[in-house]
Design an enzyme around this catalytic site. Structure first.
Site, PDB file in Angstrom:
ATOM      1  N   LYS A 162       9.584  31.804  79.219  1.00 58.46           N
ATOM      2  CA  LYS A 162       9.937  30.488  79.776  1.00 58.46           C
ATOM      3  C   LYS A 162       8.656  29.698  79.996  1.00 58.46           C
ATOM      4  O   LYS A 162       7.716  30.191  80.628  1.00 58.46           O
ATOM      5  CB  LYS A 162      10.594  30.721  81.131  1.00 58.46           C
TER       6      LYS A 162
HETATM    7  C1  E4P Z   1      17.010  28.867  85.789  1.00 56.60           C
HETATM    8  O1  E4P Z   1      16.468  29.122  84.759  1.00 56.60           O
HETATM    9  C2  E4P Z   1      16.350  28.152  86.910  1.00 56.60           C
HETATM   10  O2  E4P Z   1      15.182  28.801  87.221  1.00 56.60           O
HETATM   11  C3  E4P Z   1      17.265  28.067  88.095  1.00 56.60           C
HETATM   12  O3  E4P Z   1      18.592  27.833  87.645  1.00 56.60           O
HETATM   13  C4  E4P Z   1      16.828  27.058  89.120  1.00 56.60           C
HETATM   14  O4  E4P Z   1      17.845  26.885  90.080  1.00 56.60           O
HETATM   15  P1  E4P Z   1      17.600  26.154  91.478  1.00 56.60           P
HETATM   16  O5  E4P Z   1      17.466  24.688  91.249  1.00 56.60           O
HETATM   17  O6  E4P Z   1      18.829  26.491  92.277  1.00 56.60           O
HETATM   18  O7  E4P Z   1      16.349  26.745  92.058  1.00 56.60           O
END
Ligand code: E4P
Length: 217
Positions: A83
């Site tokens: 990522k």
């Molecule tokens: C997924 O890849 C993200 O890291 C995650 O969904 C972020 O979610 P949040 O906005 O609830 O922290």
């Protein structure tokens, strides 16, 4: 629609896995911090449990270091997806890692133009953050719909991974506008199966069944 679980909590993943509904896992630095475990160890454990894609995020902010971290993360297991954040450096790292056959999930996407750039940089996944847009009074679902249209217009294979999901409504809406994947916190995934009429109907069936005095096995 594929479901990824948005957690680095190995016990949650182990509990959900037998449902057959866990197609992959996403993590981020905050989720790794919450797991209170060494990043490489926890990612290796997750990859052993789940055969689908497991997203692991770089923390460097410059391209060269991102590539280096991405290579280290990708070496943990064959199902790791690296990522990178949707910055200019992140896009360059996405191109370089994708060219090395390392799958990349471009994260922290908040606009359709950002998503277009990620697809052109070879991203395997784009992660638009629905909940964080909704928090600002914007409509995260519009973003998913716009990305869907743009990717379909040009035949991009990049998968739309609806992220920052906070509710069952987010999951349903993402599915309606054609997101390929939803990454869902464990509590929201469990809520998807709940309906008060299911509980009520089951209670009534069981009570009537008890009156018959029969057993099936
Ligand atoms: C997924 O890849 C993200 O890291 C995650 O969904 C972020 O979610 P949040 O906005 O609830 O922290």
């Amino acid at each position: 629609m594929k479901f990824f679980v948005d957690t680095a909590d190995i016990s949650e993943i182990a509990r959900l896995n037998p449902s057959g509904l866990v197609d992959g896992v996403t993590t981020n630095p905050s989720l790794i911090m919450k797991s209170n475990r060494d990043v490489r160890e926890v990612l290796a454990d997750i990859c052993e449990l789940v055969s689908g894609p497991v997203s692991a995020e770089v923390v460097a902010t410059e391209t060269e270091q991102m590539i280096q971290e991405g290579q280290v993360l990708a070496a943990i297991a064959s199902n790791i997806v690296v990522k990178v954040p949707l910055t200019w450096d992140g896009l360059k790292a996405c191109r370089a890692l994708s060219d090395q056959s390392i799958r990349v999930n471009v994260t922290l996407c908040f606009s359709a133009n950002q998503a277009l750039l990620a697809a052109k940089a070879g991203a395997a996944y784009i992660s638009p953050f629905i909940g964080r847009l909704d928090d600002l009074g914007l409509d995260g679902m519009d973003l998913i719909a716009h990305i869907r249209q743009i990717y379909d217009n040009y035949g991009f294979a990049t998968e739309i991974l609806a992220a920052s999901i906070r509710s069952p409504f987010h999951v349903m809406s993402s599915a309606l506008v054609g997101a390929d994947v939803a990454t869902v916190p464990p509590a929201v995934l469990r809520k998807l199966a709940k309906h008060p009429l299911t509980d009520k109907g089951l209670a009534s069936f069981l009570s009537d069944w008890e009156k018959t005095g029969m057993s099936i096995v």
